[in-house]
Design a protein around this motif. Sequence first.
Motif, PDB file in Angstrom:
ATOM      1  N   MET A 179      21.616  45.154  35.513  1.00 10.44           N
ATOM      2  CA  MET A 179      22.896  45.662  35.994  1.00 10.44           C
ATOM      3  C   MET A 179      22.860  45.721  37.519  1.00 10.44           C
ATOM      4  O   MET A 179      21.938  46.297  38.098  1.00 10.44           O
ATOM      5  CB  MET A 179      23.172  47.070  35.442  1.00 10.44           C
ATOM      6  N   LYS A 180      23.859  45.132  38.151  1.00 11.77           N
ATOM      7  CA  LYS A 180      23.954  45.169  39.613  1.00 11.77           C
ATOM      8  C   LYS A 180      25.107  46.095  39.981  1.00 11.77           C
ATOM      9  O   LYS A 180      26.269  45.694  40.000  1.00 11.77           O
ATOM     10  CB  LYS A 180      24.176  43.767  40.170  1.00 11.77           C
ATOM     11  N   LEU A 181      24.786  47.353  40.272  1.00 11.41           N
ATOM     12  CA  LEU A 181      25.816  48.327  40.613  1.00 11.41           C
ATOM     13  C   LEU A 181      26.227  48.162  42.078  1.00 11.41           C
ATOM     14  O   LEU A 181      25.381  48.156  42.968  1.00 11.41           O
ATOM     15  CB  LEU A 181      25.309  49.748  40.353  1.00 11.41           C
ATOM     16  N   GLU A 182      27.517  48.014  42.289  1.00  9.92           N
ATOM     17  CA  GLU A 182      28.050  47.862  43.638  1.00  9.92           C
ATOM     18  C   GLU A 182      29.419  48.509  43.706  1.00  9.92           C
ATOM     19  O   GLU A 182      29.993  48.910  42.688  1.00  9.92           O
ATOM     20  CB  GLU A 182      28.154  46.375  43.991  1.00  9.92           C
ATOM     21  N   THR A 183      29.957  48.637  44.898  1.00 11.84           N
ATOM     22  CA  THR A 183      31.279  49.229  45.072  1.00 11.84           C
ATOM     23  C   THR A 183      32.343  48.189  44.731  1.00 11.84           C
ATOM     24  O   THR A 183      32.369  47.100  45.289  1.00 11.84           O
ATOM     25  CB  THR A 183      31.480  49.727  46.513  1.00 11.84           C
ATOM     26  N   ILE A 184      33.228  48.546  43.802  1.00 10.30           N
ATOM     27  CA  ILE A 184      34.237  47.616  43.287  1.00 10.30           C
ATOM     28  C   ILE A 184      35.621  48.251  43.403  1.00 10.30           C
ATOM     29  O   ILE A 184      35.792  49.444  43.135  1.00 10.30           O
ATOM     30  CB  ILE A 184      33.949  47.275  41.809  1.00 10.30           C
ATOM     31  N   LYS A 185      36.604  47.441  43.782  1.00  7.48           N
ATOM     32  CA  LYS A 185      37.996  47.883  43.785  1.00  7.48           C
ATOM     33  C   LYS A 185      38.571  47.630  42.398  1.00  7.48           C
ATOM     34  O   LYS A 185      38.934  46.513  42.051  1.00  7.48           O
ATOM     35  CB  LYS A 185      38.798  47.128  44.851  1.00  7.48           C
ATOM     36  N   ILE A 186      38.613  48.688  41.610  1.00  8.99           N
ATOM     37  CA  ILE A 186      39.001  48.546  40.212  1.00  8.99           C
ATOM     38  C   ILE A 186      40.437  48.045  40.078  1.00  8.99           C
ATOM     39  O   ILE A 186      40.777  47.330  39.130  1.00  8.99           O
ATOM     40  CB  ILE A 186      38.805  49.882  39.453  1.00  8.99           C
ATOM     41  N   ASN A 187      41.321  48.377  41.055  1.00 11.85           N
ATOM     42  CA  ASN A 187      42.708  47.904  41.001  1.00 11.85           C
ATOM     43  C   ASN A 187      42.756  46.384  40.923  1.00 11.85           C
ATOM     44  O   ASN A 187      43.437  45.803  40.073  1.00 11.85           O
ATOM     45  CB  ASN A 187      43.485  48.340  42.254  1.00 11.85           C
ATOM     46  N   GLN A 188      42.046  45.748  41.848  1.00 13.14           N
ATOM     47  CA  GLN A 188      42.070  44.287  41.922  1.00 13.14           C
ATOM     48  C   GLN A 188      41.477  43.648  40.675  1.00 13.14           C
ATOM     49  O   GLN A 188      41.993  42.648  40.168  1.00 13.14           O
ATOM     50  CB  GLN A 188      41.316  43.823  43.163  1.00 13.14           C
ATOM     51  N   VAL A 189      40.398  44.230  40.180  1.00 15.57           N
ATOM     52  CA  VAL A 189      39.731  43.669  39.002  1.00 15.57           C
ATOM     53  C   VAL A 189      40.666  43.696  37.793  1.00 15.57           C
ATOM     54  O   VAL A 189      40.781  42.707  37.057  1.00 15.57           O
ATOM     55  CB  VAL A 189      38.433  44.431  38.693  1.00 15.57           C
ATOM     56  N   ILE A 190      41.345  44.805  37.587  1.00 15.77           N
ATOM     57  CA  ILE A 190      42.251  44.925  36.434  1.00 15.77           C
ATOM     58  C   ILE A 190      43.383  43.911  36.532  1.00 15.77           C
ATOM     59  O   ILE A 190      43.737  43.242  35.543  1.00 15.77           O
ATOM     60  CB  ILE A 190      42.822  46.353  36.348  1.00 15.77           C
ATOM     61  N   LEU A 191      43.963  43.767  37.717  1.00 19.70           N
ATOM     62  CA  LEU A 191      45.057  42.807  37.893  1.00 19.70           C
ATOM     63  C   LEU A 191      44.585  41.376  37.652  1.00 19.70           C
ATOM     64  O   LEU A 191      45.298  40.569  37.035  1.00 19.70           O
ATOM     65  CB  LEU A 191      45.651  42.947  39.298  1.00 19.70           C
ATOM     66  N   GLU A 192      43.388  41.056  38.135  1.00 12.40           N
ATOM     67  CA  GLU A 192      42.830  39.714  37.910  1.00 12.40           C
ATOM     68  C   GLU A 192      42.653  39.436  36.415  1.00 12.40           C
ATOM     69  O   GLU A 192      42.992  38.353  35.927  1.00 12.40           O
ATOM     70  CB  GLU A 192      41.487  39.585  38.626  1.00 12.40           C
ATOM     71  N   VAL A 193      42.126  40.416  35.703  1.00 16.56           N
ATOM     72  CA  VAL A 193      41.910  40.242  34.266  1.00 16.56           C
ATOM     73  C   VAL A 193      43.244  40.122  33.534  1.00 16.56           C
ATOM     74  O   VAL A 193      43.412  39.292  32.630  1.00 16.56           O
ATOM     75  CB  VAL A 193      41.080  41.411  33.695  1.00 16.56           C
ATOM     76  N   LEU A 194      44.223  40.930  33.928  1.00 15.87           N
ATOM     77  CA  LEU A 194      45.536  40.914  33.270  1.00 15.87           C
ATOM     78  C   LEU A 194      46.210  39.557  33.379  1.00 15.87           C
ATOM     79  O   LEU A 194      46.880  39.112  32.442  1.00 15.87           O
ATOM     80  CB  LEU A 194      46.432  41.997  33.876  1.00 15.87           C
ATOM     81  N   LEU A 195      46.048  38.890  34.518  1.00 13.30           N
ATOM     82  CA  LEU A 195      46.663  37.567  34.694  1.00 13.30           C
ATOM     83  C   LEU A 195      46.190  36.580  33.629  1.00 13.30           C
ATOM     84  O   LEU A 195      46.947  35.712  33.188  1.00 13.30           O
ATOM     85  CB  LEU A 195      46.339  37.029  36.092  1.00 13.30           C
ATOM     86  N   GLY A 196      44.949  36.725  33.206  1.00 12.01           N
ATOM     87  CA  GLY A 196      44.400  35.827  32.197  1.00 12.01           C
ATOM     88  C   GLY A 196      44.949  36.072  30.804  1.00 12.01           C
ATOM     89  O   GLY A 196      44.754  35.246  29.903  1.00 12.01           O
ATOM     90  N   PHE A 197      45.653  37.199  30.607  1.00  8.42           N
ATOM     91  CA  PHE A 197      46.190  37.527  29.280  1.00  8.42           C
ATOM     92  C   PHE A 197      47.711  37.393  29.230  1.00  8.42           C
ATOM     93  O   PHE A 197      48.335  37.855  28.272  1.00  8.42           O
ATOM     94  CB  PHE A 197      45.787  38.958  28.890  1.00  8.42           C
ATOM     95  N   TYR A 198      48.283  36.752  30.236  1.00  9.49           N
ATOM     96  CA  TYR A 198      49.746  36.611  30.295  1.00  9.49           C
ATOM     97  C   TYR A 198      50.284  35.924  29.039  1.00  9.49           C
ATOM     98  O   TYR A 198      51.223  36.403  28.394  1.00  9.49           O
ATOM     99  CB  TYR A 198      50.136  35.827  31.557  1.00  9.49           C
ATOM    100  N   GLU A 199      49.700  34.793  28.675  1.00  7.94           N
ATOM    101  CA  GLU A 199      50.156  34.051  27.502  1.00  7.94           C
ATOM    102  C   GLU A 199      49.910  34.818  26.210  1.00  7.94           C
ATOM    103  O   GLU A 199      50.722  34.767  25.278  1.00  7.94           O
ATOM    104  CB  GLU A 199      49.467  32.683  27.444  1.00  7.94           C
ATOM    105  N   ALA A 200      48.782  35.522  26.143  1.00  8.23           N
ATOM    106  CA  ALA A 200      48.452  36.283  24.931  1.00  8.23           C
ATOM    107  C   ALA A 200      49.480  37.387  24.687  1.00  8.23           C
ATOM    108  O   ALA A 200      49.894  37.623  23.540  1.00  8.23           O
ATOM    109  CB  ALA A 200      47.056  36.890  25.069  1.00  8.23           C
ATOM    110  N   PHE A 201      49.927  38.056  25.760  1.00  6.58           N
ATOM    111  CA  PHE A 201      50.970  39.073  25.619  1.00  6.58           C
ATOM    112  C   PHE A 201      52.275  38.430  25.160  1.00  6.58           C
ATOM    113  O   PHE A 201      52.983  38.963  24.294  1.00  6.58           O
ATOM    114  CB  PHE A 201      51.190  39.804  26.952  1.00  6.58           C
ATOM    115  N   ASN A 202      52.619  37.288  25.745  1.00  9.02           N
ATOM    116  CA  ASN A 202      53.865  36.602  25.381  1.00  9.02           C
ATOM    117  C   ASN A 202      53.880  36.194  23.916  1.00  9.02           C
ATOM    118  O   ASN A 202      54.903  36.324  23.232  1.00  9.02           O
ATOM    119  CB  ASN A 202      54.059  35.362  26.267  1.00  9.02           C
TER     120      ASN A 202
END
Length: 298
Positions: free
Chosen positions: A151-174
């Motif tokens: 595990m590589k623990l580092e400081t992460i901007k959780i806002n950006q990560v969630i938005l990036e992941v959500l973009l990949g599920f656009y079609e699945a939601f549709n």
Amino acid sequence: MLYVGIGLIVILVYLLTRHFYLKREIKRATKQLHELNQNLTEKKLDIRFFDKDIEKLVEEINNQINLTKKATADKRRTENELKQAISHISHDIRTPMTSILGYIQFLEVEEITPSLRKEYTQIIKDGALRLKALLEDFFELSIIEQTDYPMKLETIKINQVILEVLLGFYEAFNKRGLTPTIEIPDEDLLIKADLSAVKRVIENLILNAIKHSSGNVIIRVEKATSSVQLMISNSVEQLSERDLTYMFDRFYKADQARIGHGTGLGLPIAKSLMEKMNGSISAELEQGELAIICKWNS
């Protein structure tokens, strides 16, 4: 001299009496331990002759007995969990394999029409893909649960990560006709975590919500005093409080965890990754809404 002689006799009698009771107490404790080891009793040791050293010894022995009982119970539970896991994975492998073999036999019939051949081929392909996903998830979970999983623990901007992941599920939601409600603050919310693991957790939870939602999906991020909380909730039709207790267990068969074509390992993988990051994951059920909550240290 007479008083000295009497005093010595008193001391000698005291020492002999003490020695006698100590020896008797040791024999009694030995007998209790023997009965315990032979499974003749489950009672812990007790003493009748009160001596601080004997009391301390008996206390430590009883502590060891407690530890042994706990270790035995943990071993038995682990063995039962392993047996259940083997049973579930055997069932989950056998189901698509049976379907694949059955439709292969249909394909071997010479008079089969081209349309049926195409349909059966697609069914075989779907079964093979499900089997592949199951084996990959099971292998991933076994790797994650190893004590030396990196595990590589580092400081992460959780806002950006969630938005990036959500973009990949656009079609699945549709495809499911779902429009998620997204509540993410504009300010950067920082957490200490492993980036790859965080993405995998979010992907698993969103995929779980898409597959099993009976109407809506809500994705919310909140800042607490010393942590950041991600909540992904979705409406469910059939789920009980009992299901929440076992929801993160491998292959647990609840409507929410197993319906559709999932492998039943998405939530256990998410739990293992959260624990590796010193975070936590839990589930709550209220008025037909299932909420899965992740917390990371900020």
